[in-house]
Design a protein around this motif. Structure first.
Motif, mmCIF file in Angstrom:
data_model
loop_
_atom_site.group_PDB
_atom_site.id
_atom_site.type_symbol
_atom_site.label_atom_id
_atom_site.label_comp_id
_atom_site.label_asym_id
_atom_site.label_seq_id
_atom_site.Cartn_x
_atom_site.Cartn_y
_atom_site.Cartn_z
ATOM 1 N N ARG A 189 1.245 4.179 -2.999
ATOM 2 C CA ARG A 189 0.988 5.598 -2.750
ATOM 3 C C ARG A 189 2.181 6.496 -3.010
ATOM 4 O O ARG A 189 2.028 7.596 -3.528
ATOM 5 N N VAL A 190 3.392 6.062 -2.646
ATOM 6 C CA VAL A 190 4.546 6.964 -2.725
ATOM 7 C C VAL A 190 5.359 6.825 -4.003
ATOM 8 O O VAL A 190 6.184 7.675 -4.287
ATOM 9 N N ALA A 238 0.721 -0.111 -10.161
ATOM 10 C CA ALA A 238 0.579 1.326 -10.400
ATOM 11 C C ALA A 238 1.047 1.680 -11.800
ATOM 12 O O ALA A 238 0.413 2.478 -12.496
ATOM 13 N N SER A 278 0.830 -1.199 0.000
ATOM 14 C CA SER A 278 0.000 0.000 0.000
ATOM 15 C C SER A 278 0.872 1.259 0.000
ATOM 16 O O SER A 278 0.610 2.211 -0.739
#
Length: 85
Positions: A19-20, A72, A15
């Protein structure tokens, strides 16, 4: 493949990566308040199942390892093709 995410630690790790974006193992360990060795082990498990990938072109030198969520990247590529004309 989803069995690899049963681990709460791996799910948090994945996760965070999602996100980063591309980040070093050391940075992940710092953000998760975990041992870098532990983070590396779990990253290898995620990579074995195609959930993350190395990003060697972003490393500053041969010792630095940067990783990112493979999902991603796939989603971004898909979104680029779906943009309205």
């Amino acid at each position: 493949m989803l069995r690899v995410l049963i681990s709460r630690f791996r799910m948090r790790l994945f996760s965070l990566l999602f996100r980063v974006g591309p980040v070093t193992v050391s940075e992940l360990a710092r953000r998760m308040e975990a041992d870098p060795g532990q983070v590396s082990y779990h990253l290898r498990q995620l990579q074995k199942h195609g959930l993350i990938e190395d990003v060697p072109e972003l490393a500053r030198d041969s010792r630095e390892r940067r990783v990112r969520s493979a999902i991603a990247v796939t989603l971004r590529r898909l979104a680029d093709h779906l943009e309205p004309a």
